[in-house]
Design a protein around this motif. Structure first.
Motif, mmCIF file in Angstrom:
data_model
loop_
_atom_site.group_PDB
_atom_site.id
_atom_site.type_symbol
_atom_site.label_atom_id
_atom_site.label_comp_id
_atom_site.label_asym_id
_atom_site.label_seq_id
_atom_site.Cartn_x
_atom_site.Cartn_y
_atom_site.Cartn_z
ATOM 1 N N PRO A 109 -9.443 -11.723 -26.703
ATOM 2 C CA PRO A 109 -8.770 -12.203 -26.964
ATOM 3 C C PRO A 109 -8.157 -12.777 -27.792
ATOM 4 C CG PRO A 109 -9.439 -12.621 -24.666
ATOM 5 C CD PRO A 109 -10.349 -11.329 -25.091
ATOM 6 N N ILE A 110 -7.499 -13.764 -29.033
ATOM 7 C CA ILE A 110 -7.636 -14.097 -29.805
ATOM 8 C C ILE A 110 -8.697 -15.947 -29.838
ATOM 9 C CG2 ILE A 110 -6.340 -15.473 -31.340
ATOM 10 C CD1 ILE A 110 -3.393 -14.111 -30.866
ATOM 11 N N THR A 111 -8.588 -16.396 -28.294
ATOM 12 C CA THR A 111 -9.300 -17.448 -28.875
ATOM 13 C C THR A 111 -10.755 -17.184 -29.110
ATOM 14 O OG1 THR A 111 -9.207 -16.816 -26.415
ATOM 15 C CG2 THR A 111 -8.288 -19.307 -27.487
ATOM 16 N N THR A 112 -10.522 -15.945 -28.609
ATOM 17 C CA THR A 112 -12.632 -15.420 -28.369
ATOM 18 C C THR A 112 -13.212 -14.913 -30.199
ATOM 19 O OG1 THR A 112 -12.559 -14.192 -26.253
ATOM 20 C CG2 THR A 112 -14.655 -13.674 -27.805
ATOM 21 N N ALA A 113 -11.217 -13.618 -30.364
ATOM 22 C CA ALA A 113 -12.095 -13.203 -31.930
ATOM 23 C C ALA A 113 -12.367 -14.263 -32.986
ATOM 24 C CB ALA A 113 -11.437 -12.627 -32.023
ATOM 25 N N ALA A 114 -11.451 -15.612 -32.508
ATOM 26 C CA ALA A 114 -11.266 -16.662 -34.012
ATOM 27 C C ALA A 114 -12.482 -16.882 -33.838
ATOM 28 C CB ALA A 114 -10.305 -17.509 -33.797
ATOM 29 N N VAL A 115 -13.739 -16.957 -32.964
ATOM 30 C CA VAL A 115 -15.163 -17.695 -33.680
ATOM 31 C C VAL A 115 -15.915 -17.007 -34.689
ATOM 32 C CG1 VAL A 115 -15.126 -18.340 -31.528
ATOM 33 C CG2 VAL A 115 -16.290 -16.345 -31.868
ATOM 34 N N ASP A 116 -15.452 -15.546 -35.271
ATOM 35 C CA ASP A 116 -15.781 -14.705 -36.163
ATOM 36 C C ASP A 116 -16.200 -15.314 -37.681
ATOM 37 O OD1 ASP A 116 -16.760 -13.156 -33.851
ATOM 38 O OD2 ASP A 116 -15.384 -11.372 -34.167
ATOM 39 N N ASP A 117 -16.779 -14.927 -38.256
ATOM 40 C CA ASP A 117 -16.743 -15.346 -39.507
ATOM 41 C C ASP A 117 -16.068 -15.869 -40.559
ATOM 42 O OD1 ASP A 117 -19.968 -16.540 -39.376
ATOM 43 O OD2 ASP A 117 -20.676 -13.568 -39.356
ATOM 44 N N VAL A 118 -15.235 -14.515 -40.738
ATOM 45 C CA VAL A 118 -14.077 -14.215 -41.461
ATOM 46 C C VAL A 118 -13.334 -14.059 -40.092
ATOM 47 C CG1 VAL A 118 -13.008 -13.232 -43.073
ATOM 48 C CG2 VAL A 118 -15.457 -14.167 -43.676
ATOM 49 N N PRO B 215 2.291 -20.460 -36.756
ATOM 50 C CA PRO B 215 2.465 -21.912 -36.043
ATOM 51 C C PRO B 215 2.259 -22.019 -34.412
ATOM 52 C CG PRO B 215 4.166 -21.342 -37.730
ATOM 53 C CD PRO B 215 3.690 -20.182 -37.194
ATOM 54 N N THR B 216 2.803 -21.070 -34.000
ATOM 55 C CA THR B 216 2.891 -21.141 -32.145
ATOM 56 C C THR B 216 1.757 -21.050 -31.324
ATOM 57 O OG1 THR B 216 3.321 -19.272 -31.579
ATOM 58 C CG2 THR B 216 5.066 -20.287 -32.657
ATOM 59 N N LEU B 217 0.126 -19.444 -32.284
ATOM 60 C CA LEU B 217 -0.258 -20.143 -31.813
ATOM 61 C C LEU B 217 -1.833 -21.102 -32.117
ATOM 62 C CD1 LEU B 217 -0.457 -16.337 -31.555
ATOM 63 C CD2 LEU B 217 0.185 -17.894 -29.993
ATOM 64 N N PHE B 218 -1.503 -21.236 -33.868
ATOM 65 C CA PHE B 218 -2.720 -21.758 -34.225
ATOM 66 C C PHE B 218 -3.530 -23.321 -33.742
ATOM 67 C CE2 PHE B 218 -4.876 -24.194 -37.584
ATOM 68 C CZ PHE B 218 -5.296 -22.881 -38.452
ATOM 69 N N ASP B 219 -2.215 -23.790 -33.302
ATOM 70 C CA ASP B 219 -2.656 -25.553 -32.909
ATOM 71 C C ASP B 219 -3.877 -25.363 -31.115
ATOM 72 O OD1 ASP B 219 -2.513 -26.805 -35.605
ATOM 73 O OD2 ASP B 219 -1.385 -27.468 -34.623
ATOM 74 N N ALA B 220 -3.471 -24.204 -31.089
ATOM 75 C CA ALA B 220 -4.058 -23.849 -29.389
ATOM 76 C C ALA B 220 -4.953 -22.646 -29.000
ATOM 77 C CB ALA B 220 -2.616 -23.726 -28.148
ATOM 78 N N GLU B 221 -4.837 -21.847 -30.487
ATOM 79 C CA GLU B 221 -5.828 -20.482 -29.826
ATOM 80 C C GLU B 221 -6.088 -20.799 -30.836
ATOM 81 O OE1 GLU B 221 -3.694 -17.255 -27.664
ATOM 82 O OE2 GLU B 221 -2.406 -18.216 -27.577
ATOM 83 N N ILE B 222 -6.208 -20.825 -31.772
ATOM 84 C CA ILE B 222 -7.097 -20.363 -33.414
ATOM 85 C C ILE B 222 -8.262 -21.395 -33.738
ATOM 86 C CG2 ILE B 222 -7.378 -19.726 -35.571
ATOM 87 C CD1 ILE B 222 -4.407 -17.611 -34.587
ATOM 88 N N ALA B 223 -7.222 -22.775 -33.853
ATOM 89 C CA ALA B 223 -7.807 -23.744 -34.482
ATOM 90 C C ALA B 223 -9.082 -24.376 -34.244
ATOM 91 C CB ALA B 223 -7.110 -25.210 -35.051
#
Length: 345
Positions: free
Chosen positions: A72-81, A92-100
């Motif tokens: 899932p995106i929330t899992t992948a977004a913890v990587d270094d890059v 914009p619809t995903l950034f605040d909730a799932e990425i940032a």
């Protein structure tokens, strides 16, 4: 005094990439669409450690089939890059909730388009590197050029350097994708997004409308539809013209054409209402720069893409142009006798 002949941009090439720029860094590619797939495959082939962040759909299935770990995106977004290659209007619809919320301090987030950053649609945390690596090539072609040992151009930049390694990471991504074999132009996200939208909405729109209008006017005057699509683009001559723009130069390429073409082209160009076109282009540019277009496009996404549905209906529906293209393909297919389905060509 500014020298008009001096280069106003910086271009990075392969020699600018630090050796092992991404060594020891995990890379997450968010989105396995055409460009995401190319980025992931190229980076992996270049030795980077890559995994995919994607929702469960046909793209996730393809990524797994091609040997990637998909999470899932929330899992992948913890990587270094974290390299974001999702559609512009989706970010914009995903950034605040799932990425940032899961981005780690000292990590880096890179974008394949400056759109979301340029128009204030997202605001990355102030503890991470923010990078731009925006290819100027469609995904499938970029992959083919990488496999062929060639490069493809991109716009790149560092929007924020919080780790002290932002430029190194940016160049590592560009190098791993194969970009630096051709070159990467340094650019801010604002300029990249403005440039991209401006050319699409001016040159692209005018060229598309000119083709449709020329087809309608000449066909109504009795010119065969098949001859029109052949003359305008299906013969490959137009591709050769644009190739000569790239290799020889926009003006100098005219040397490849005879006096008739040059005389007709220049005289008709001088007859056009250049100021009306320039004024239209200025309004388009201002609308893009002030965020008007971005706001309308985000509204389009929120409303279920009504205009895009209209465009898709045009793209996939029947039309005289499409019918003429199909007939030309039939006439030139290896198993065709050369006879038109409806009579002589």
């Amino acid at each position: 005094m500014t020298n008009p002949n001096a280069s106003q941009v910086r271009v990075y090439r392969a020699a600018d990439a630090p050796p092992g720029a991404l060594a020891g860094e995990s890379v997450a590619v968010l989105g396995y669409g055409h460009l995401g797939r190319t980025a992931a495959l190229n980076l992996r082939d270049s030795g980077a450690k890559v995994r995919i962040g994607n929702r469960e759909d046909e793209y996730a299935e393809q990524a797994r089939a091609e040997g990637f770990e998909v999470v899932p995106i929330t899992t992948a977004a913890v990587d270094d890059v974290v390299y974001v290659l999702l559609p512009d209007e989706v970010i914009p619809t995903l950034f605040d909730a799932e990425i940032a919320p899961v981005l780690r301090p000292g990590s880096a987030i890179a974008f394949g388009s400056g759109y979301s950053l340029a128009f204030g649609l997202i605001h990355p945390p102030e503890t991470i590197d923010v990078l731009l690596v925006a290819p100027r090539m469609a995904g499938n072609t970029a992959r083919a050029r990488y496999l062929g040992g060639h490069g493809f151009w991109a716009c790149v930049g560092v929007e924020a350097n919080r780790s002290g390694r932002a430029e190194q990471r940016m160049l590592g991504l560009a190098d791993g994708m194969g970009v630096l074999r051709a070159g990467a132009v340094q650019m801010t996200a604002k300029v990249e997004a403005t440039l991209d939208l401006f050319i699409e909405q001016t040159v692209g729109s005018v060229l598309g409308m000119a083709i449709m209008m020329a087809f309608e006017v000449a066909r109504d005057a009795g010119v065969p539809a098949e001859a029109l699509v052949l003359e305008m683009y299906m013969s490959g001559e137009m591709e050769a013209v644009f190739q000569s723009f790239r290799e020889t130069g926009f003006f100098r390429a005219s040397e490849d054409h005879g006096p008739t073409a040059v005389f007709g082209g220049i005289t008709r160009s001088l007859e056009m209402d250049r100021e009306a076109m320039a004024e239209s282009f200025r309004k388009i540019l201002e609308d893009i720069k002030t965020g008007g277009f971005a706001q309308r496009f985000q509204d389009e996404a929120r409303n279920g893409y009504p205009m895009l549905e209209f465009a898709r209906a045009m793209m996939h529906g029947g039309s005289p142009i499409t019918d003429a293209e199909d007939r030309i393909r039939h006439l030139t297919s290896p198993d065709s006798s050369g006879a038109s389905p409806g009579g002589s060509a």
